[in-house]
Design a protein around this motif. Structure first.
Motif, PDB file in Angstrom:
ATOM      1  N   PRO A  43       0.812  -1.221   0.000  1.00 41.00           N
ATOM      2  CA  PRO A  43       0.000   0.000   0.000  1.00 41.00           C
ATOM      3  C   PRO A  43       0.846   1.273   0.000  1.00 41.00           C
ATOM      4  CG  PRO A  43      -0.867  -1.577   1.570  1.00 41.00           C
ATOM      5  CD  PRO A  43       0.458  -2.113   1.127  1.00 41.00           C
ATOM      6  N   THR A  44       0.344   2.274  -0.736  1.00 41.86           N
ATOM      7  CA  THR A  44       0.961   3.596  -0.768  1.00 41.86           C
ATOM      8  C   THR A  44      -0.140   4.634  -0.975  1.00 41.86           C
ATOM      9  OG1 THR A  44       2.621   5.016  -1.830  1.00 41.86           O
ATOM     10  CG2 THR A  44       1.391   3.530  -3.267  1.00 41.86           C
ATOM     11  N   GLY A  45       0.074   5.844  -0.460  1.00 44.50           N
ATOM     12  CA  GLY A  45      -0.945   6.875  -0.627  1.00 44.50           C
ATOM     13  C   GLY A  45      -0.484   8.215  -0.100  1.00 44.50           C
ATOM     14  N   LEU A  46      -1.303   9.242  -0.353  1.00 45.91           N
ATOM     15  CA  LEU A  46      -0.991  10.628   0.032  1.00 45.91           C
ATOM     16  C   LEU A  46      -2.254  11.301   0.546  1.00 45.91           C
ATOM     17  CD1 LEU A  46       0.868  13.219  -0.015  1.00 45.91           C
ATOM     18  CD2 LEU A  46       0.005  13.583  -2.351  1.00 45.91           C
ATOM     19  N   ARG A  47      -2.079  12.127   1.552  1.00 50.59           N
ATOM     20  CA  ARG A  47      -3.172  12.932   2.104  1.00 50.59           C
ATOM     21  C   ARG A  47      -2.630  14.336   2.363  1.00 50.59           C
ATOM     22  NH1 ARG A  47      -7.009  11.341   6.175  1.00 50.59           N
ATOM     23  NH2 ARG A  47      -8.482  13.067   6.487  1.00 50.59           N
ATOM     24  N   VAL A  48      -3.276  15.369   1.813  1.00 48.81           N
ATOM     25  CA  VAL A  48      -2.789  16.741   1.942  1.00 48.81           C
ATOM     26  C   VAL A  48      -3.952  17.670   2.273  1.00 48.81           C
ATOM     27  CG1 VAL A  48      -1.667  18.684   0.776  1.00 48.81           C
ATOM     28  CG2 VAL A  48      -0.945  16.349   0.251  1.00 48.81           C
ATOM     29  N   GLU A  49      -3.706  18.591   3.198  1.00 50.79           N
ATOM     30  CA  GLU A  49      -4.598  19.720   3.446  1.00 50.79           C
ATOM     31  C   GLU A  49      -3.756  20.978   3.288  1.00 50.79           C
ATOM     32  OE1 GLU A  49      -6.567  19.123   7.188  1.00 50.79           O
ATOM     33  OE2 GLU A  49      -7.647  17.348   6.465  1.00 50.79           O
ATOM     34  N   LEU A  50      -4.125  21.814   2.313  1.00 52.63           N
ATOM     35  CA  LEU A  50      -3.234  22.879   1.854  1.00 52.63           C
ATOM     36  C   LEU A  50      -4.006  24.190   1.662  1.00 52.63           C
ATOM     37  CD1 LEU A  50      -0.280  23.358   0.793  1.00 52.63           C
ATOM     38  CD2 LEU A  50      -1.177  22.870  -1.486  1.00 52.63           C
ATOM     39  N   SER A  51      -3.377  25.292   2.057  1.00 50.86           N
ATOM     40  CA  SER A  51      -3.943  26.617   1.810  1.00 50.86           C
ATOM     41  C   SER A  51      -2.795  27.600   1.634  1.00 50.86           C
ATOM     42  CB  SER A  51      -4.862  27.046   2.954  1.00 50.86           C
ATOM     43  OG  SER A  51      -4.122  27.168   4.166  1.00 50.86           O
ATOM     44  N   GLY A  52      -3.117  28.818   1.244  1.00 49.96           N
ATOM     45  CA  GLY A  52      -2.073  29.823   1.055  1.00 49.96           C
ATOM     46  C   GLY A  52      -2.648  31.188   0.770  1.00 49.96           C
ATOM     47  N   THR A  53      -1.807  32.195   0.943  1.00 49.28           N
ATOM     48  CA  THR A  53      -2.189  33.575   0.653  1.00 49.28           C
ATOM     49  C   THR A  53      -1.067  34.264  -0.099  1.00 49.28           C
ATOM     50  OG1 THR A  53      -1.311  34.447   2.741  1.00 49.28           O
ATOM     51  CG2 THR A  53      -3.626  33.744   2.735  1.00 49.28           C
ATOM     52  N   ALA A  54      -1.430  35.332  -0.797  1.00 47.69           N
ATOM     53  CA  ALA A  54      -0.449  36.186  -1.465  1.00 47.69           C
ATOM     54  C   ALA A  54      -1.076  37.561  -1.634  1.00 47.69           C
ATOM     55  CB  ALA A  54      -0.039  35.606  -2.814  1.00 47.69           C
TER      56      ALA A  54
END
Length: 283
Positions: free
Chosen positions: A195-206
């Motif tokens: 098994p392999t996998g990815l989990r991301v929670e991402l935000s940003g400002t500029a």
């Protein structure tokens, strides 16, 4: 500085004349042999607004079993799927999916060969000051992980990171004006498919770059005063400047647009045989 070329003028044989030459985009305005120029040229001062960066998404925003819409596995080429967490019989299970984010993997059963998988998310900073951009987030990986921004290692890494989210990470440099790519490299360890996998929670400002104002509708009004329209963004502050020689510019007024434009009248225009104008964004 940005905008149209300066308006030019010629003396008129009549007492008043206003014409527009559409071939060379030059305006000629004369009144009683007195010439006033309106320079359709606007420039931006260093001012901006911090806004969310568009195009930043968490993984797995669709239902389990569907194709991941935002993250692409670019190497080795795979279709990324939104998957259910892996229930391990040997180790701690994957962090559970939620309405905020879900796991994604190269197969619905989450199993693939040992190798490095590159999950890529693209976003655009064309309307932003790239030097002001900041990304923040947290992630989980099976097995190890590293994050690259536009091909450069950010130093953000994970080791055996499937049972919990990482601490929050922050990326503050390496952004480009225009299209950017953030790569999440997930290393699937072992000597056989697993098994392999990815989990991301991402935000940003500029900081959003202001659109340059532009001037239009030049005209003489009551008592021979000169007027024109300042076009720009609502709730932006603009300064009006004037010059007689294009070398020394002096501020003469400022205004805040309550809509996309405002008409401005030069109450001192009658005292000048020649005058040029420009508008600038104020901080």
């Amino acid at each position: 500085m940005l905008g149209d070329p300066p308006m030019s003028a010629s003396t008129a044989t009549g007492s008043e004349r206003a014409t527009v030459d559409r071939r060379d985009r030059q305006y000629r305005i004369c009144q009683n042999w007195r010439v006033i120029f309106l320079w359709l040229l606007a420039s931006c001062a260093l001012c901006s607004r911090a806004d969310p960066i568009p195009g930043l998404y968490n993984t797995g925003l669709t239902s389990e079993g569907s194709v991941e819409p935002n993250y692409a596995i670019v190497a080795p080429p795979r279709t990324a799927f939104v998957v259910a967490p892996q229930a391990s019989d040997c180790c701690e299970p994957w962090v559970p999916n939620s309405a905020t984010s879900k796991w994604i993997a190269p197969h619905l059963d989450r199993v693939d060969v040992p190798t490095n998988f590159i999950y890529r998310l693209k976003f655009n900073l064309a309307d932003f000051d790239a030097a002001s951009a900041v990304l923040t987030g947290r992630w989980a990986t099976d097995d190890d992980g590293a994050i690259l921004l536009n091909g450069v290692n950010t130093g953000v890494r994970r080791t055996n990171g499937w049972s919990s989210f990482s601490d929050s990470f922050t990326i503050v440099r390496g952004f480009l004006a225009g299209t950017n790519m953030v790569d999440f490299i997930v290393t699937n360890l072992g000597d056989r498919p697993n098994p392999t996998g990815l989990r991301v929670e991402l935000s940003g400002t500029a900081d959003r770059l202001p659109k340059p104002p532009f001037l239009s509708n030049p005209r003489f009004v009551t008592n021979g005063l000169f007027a024109f329209r300042v076009n720009g963004e609502t709730n932006r502050s603009y300064g009006i400047q004037t010059t007689a020689d294009f070398f020394a510019w002096a501020p003469i007024a400022s205004l805040v647009l309550t809509s996309s434009f405002a008409d401005w009248f030069d109450t001192n225009s009658s005292g000048f045989p020649r005058r040029f104008y420009r508008a600038r964004v104020l901080p």
